[in-house]
Design a protein around this motif. Structure first.
Motif, PDB file in Angstrom:
ATOM      1  N   LEU A   1       8.246  -0.491  -2.841  1.00  0.00           N
ATOM      2  CA  LEU A   1       6.906  -0.809  -2.348  1.00  0.00           C
ATOM      3  C   LEU A   1       5.927  -1.063  -3.481  1.00  0.00           C
ATOM      4  CD1 LEU A   1       6.832   1.700   0.593  1.00  0.00           C
ATOM      5  CD2 LEU A   1       6.938  -0.794   0.762  1.00  0.00           C
ATOM      6  N   ARG A   2       6.051  -0.312  -4.571  1.00  0.00           N
ATOM      7  CA  ARG A   2       5.147  -0.528  -5.713  1.00  0.00           C
ATOM      8  C   ARG A   2       5.354  -1.911  -6.317  1.00  0.00           C
ATOM      9  NH1 ARG A   2       6.847   4.805  -7.423  1.00  0.00           N
ATOM     10  NH2 ARG A   2       5.598   6.223  -6.165  1.00  0.00           N
ATOM     11  N   VAL A   3       6.582  -2.387  -6.312  1.00  0.00           N
ATOM     12  CA  VAL A   3       6.841  -3.741  -6.819  1.00  0.00           C
ATOM     13  C   VAL A   3       6.346  -4.770  -5.804  1.00  0.00           C
ATOM     14  CG1 VAL A   3       8.629  -5.362  -7.561  1.00  0.00           C
ATOM     15  CG2 VAL A   3       8.791  -2.950  -8.215  1.00  0.00           C
ATOM     16  N   HIS A   4       6.651  -4.538  -4.536  1.00  0.00           N
ATOM     17  CA  HIS A   4       6.249  -5.484  -3.484  1.00  0.00           C
ATOM     18  C   HIS A   4       4.725  -5.631  -3.421  1.00  0.00           C
ATOM     19  CE1 HIS A   4       6.645  -7.637   0.351  1.00  0.00           C
ATOM     20  NE2 HIS A   4       5.549  -6.981   0.685  1.00  0.00           N
ATOM     21  N   TYR A   5       4.026  -4.501  -3.396  1.00  0.00           N
ATOM     22  CA  TYR A   5       2.562  -4.493  -3.281  1.00  0.00           C
ATOM     23  C   TYR A   5       1.896  -4.293  -4.644  1.00  0.00           C
ATOM     24  CZ  TYR A   5       3.037  -4.080   1.812  1.00  0.00           C
ATOM     25  OH  TYR A   5       3.322  -4.292   3.134  1.00  0.00           O
ATOM     26  N   GLN A   6       2.446  -4.892  -5.695  1.00  0.00           N
ATOM     27  CA  GLN A   6       1.972  -4.656  -7.064  1.00  0.00           C
ATOM     28  C   GLN A   6       0.475  -4.893  -7.226  1.00  0.00           C
ATOM     29  OE1 GLN A   6       4.483  -7.276  -9.315  1.00  0.00           O
ATOM     30  NE2 GLN A   6       3.232  -9.075  -8.911  1.00  0.00           N
ATOM     31  N   GLN A   7      -0.095  -5.845  -6.501  1.00  0.00           N
ATOM     32  CA  GLN A   7      -1.524  -6.128  -6.641  1.00  0.00           C
ATOM     33  C   GLN A   7      -2.397  -5.062  -5.988  1.00  0.00           C
ATOM     34  OE1 GLN A   7       0.535  -7.538  -4.491  1.00  0.00           O
ATOM     35  NE2 GLN A   7      -0.544  -7.921  -2.579  1.00  0.00           N
TER      36      GLN A   7
ATOM     37  N   VAL B  45      -1.385  -1.559  -5.931  1.00  0.00           N
ATOM     38  CA  VAL B  45      -1.165  -0.260  -6.568  1.00  0.00           C
ATOM     39  C   VAL B  45      -2.405   0.071  -7.409  1.00  0.00           C
ATOM     40  CG1 VAL B  45       0.261   1.026  -8.216  1.00  0.00           C
ATOM     41  CG2 VAL B  45       1.339  -0.541  -6.585  1.00  0.00           C
ATOM     42  N   GLY B  46      -2.878   1.290  -7.286  1.00  0.00           N
ATOM     43  CA  GLY B  46      -4.070   1.691  -8.007  1.00  0.00           C
ATOM     44  C   GLY B  46      -5.338   1.612  -7.172  1.00  0.00           C
ATOM     45  N   LYS B  47      -5.284   0.891  -6.049  1.00  0.00           N
ATOM     46  CA  LYS B  47      -6.440   0.858  -5.143  1.00  0.00           C
ATOM     47  C   LYS B  47      -6.480   2.164  -4.358  1.00  0.00           C
ATOM     48  CE  LYS B  47      -7.155  -3.808  -5.398  1.00  0.00           C
ATOM     49  NZ  LYS B  47      -8.315  -4.436  -5.869  1.00  0.00           N
ATOM     50  N   SER B  48      -7.668   2.552  -3.927  1.00  0.00           N
ATOM     51  CA  SER B  48      -7.848   3.851  -3.252  1.00  0.00           C
ATOM     52  C   SER B  48      -7.017   3.976  -1.980  1.00  0.00           C
ATOM     53  CB  SER B  48      -9.322   4.069  -2.936  1.00  0.00           C
ATOM     54  OG  SER B  48      -9.790   3.061  -2.062  1.00  0.00           O
ATOM     55  N   PHE B  49      -6.734   2.884  -1.329  1.00  0.00           N
ATOM     56  CA  PHE B  49      -6.015   2.923  -0.052  1.00  0.00           C
ATOM     57  C   PHE B  49      -4.503   2.769  -0.205  1.00  0.00           C
ATOM     58  CE2 PHE B  49      -7.603  -1.363  -0.856  1.00  0.00           C
ATOM     59  CZ  PHE B  49      -6.430  -2.123  -0.778  1.00  0.00           C
ATOM     60  N   TYR B  50      -4.010   2.541  -1.423  1.00  0.00           N
ATOM     61  CA  TYR B  50      -2.590   2.254  -1.590  1.00  0.00           C
ATOM     62  C   TYR B  50      -1.683   3.393  -1.126  1.00  0.00           C
ATOM     63  CZ  TYR B  50       1.999   1.239  -3.175  1.00  0.00           C
ATOM     64  OH  TYR B  50       3.348   1.044  -3.169  1.00  0.00           O
ATOM     65  N   SER B  51      -2.040   4.641  -1.390  1.00  0.00           N
ATOM     66  CA  SER B  51      -1.159   5.756  -1.001  1.00  0.00           C
ATOM     67  C   SER B  51      -0.931   5.763   0.505  1.00  0.00           C
ATOM     68  CB  SER B  51      -1.714   7.098  -1.473  1.00  0.00           C
ATOM     69  OG  SER B  51      -2.941   7.381  -0.832  1.00  0.00           O
ATOM     70  N   GLY B  52      -1.924   5.366   1.282  1.00  0.00           N
ATOM     71  CA  GLY B  52      -1.753   5.274   2.732  1.00  0.00           C
ATOM     72  C   GLY B  52      -0.754   4.196   3.117  1.00  0.00           C
ATOM     73  N   ILE B  53      -0.793   3.071   2.414  1.00  0.00           N
ATOM     74  CA  ILE B  53       0.176   1.999   2.666  1.00  0.00           C
ATOM     75  C   ILE B  53       1.586   2.501   2.360  1.00  0.00           C
ATOM     76  CG2 ILE B  53       1.007  -0.254   1.852  1.00  0.00           C
ATOM     77  CD1 ILE B  53      -1.949  -1.015   1.405  1.00  0.00           C
ATOM     78  N   GLU B  54       1.743   3.161   1.221  1.00  0.00           N
ATOM     79  CA  GLU B  54       3.060   3.670   0.837  1.00  0.00           C
ATOM     80  C   GLU B  54       3.561   4.703   1.851  1.00  0.00           C
ATOM     81  OE1 GLU B  54       4.461   6.210  -2.849  1.00  0.00           O
ATOM     82  OE2 GLU B  54       3.975   4.151  -3.460  1.00  0.00           O
TER      83      GLU B  54
END
Length: 142
Positions: free
Chosen positions: A48-54, A56-65
């Motif tokens: 997922l970190r590779v797929h959603y590379q753009q 990663v680091g955004k405040s909402f990314y952990s919810g996506i993961e």
């Protein structure tokens, strides 16, 4: 002249859990596109970190993961003439509230819920993205 392309579609955990994998496949096949590879898996945080590379680091990314690892997904490689643009139109806008009836998200997505958006599917937004994403979910593909 239309060119033969390929794209990636993921049926996300909400789409799998609500029984829409068959609906999505039927829509793809009704448009006469070919599913050339398909697999069911539980996504890893690394994929997922590779797929959603753009993102990663955004405040909402952990919810996506968390959402994307919450259950199985179905990954598909779809090929056909101008398939990237056609599949994007079939998918509908990211926000299900904006997705018209007749699109996958307009017909099957539930919306934002208590966390990240639950919009049933992901589809590649360009030929370049499709080729990059195919390598993530189908590492043996050329």
């Amino acid at each position: 002249m239309m060119t033969e392309e390929r794209t990636l579609m993921l049926v996300k955990p909400d789409g799998v859990a609500s029984g829409h994998v068959g609906d999505v496949i039927t829509r793809i096949e009704n448009r006469r596109f070919k599913i050339t590879a398909i697999r069911t898996l539980t996504a890893s945080p690394e994929e997922l970190r590779v797929h959603y590379q753009q993102l990663v680091g955004k405040s909402f990314y952990s919810g996506i993961e968390d959402f994307m690892t919450s259950g199985p997904i179905v990954a598909m490689i779809i090929s056909g003439s101008d398939v990237v643009e056609s599949i994007r139109k079939m998918t509908g806008p990211t926000d299900p509230a904006e997705a018209p009836a007749g699109t996958i998200r307009g017909d099957f997505a539930r919306g934002w819920g208590d966390g990240p958006i639950q919009n049933v599917v992901h589809s590649s937004d360009s030929i370049e993205s499709a080729e990059r994403e195919i390598k993530i979910w189908f590492p043996d593909e050329k």
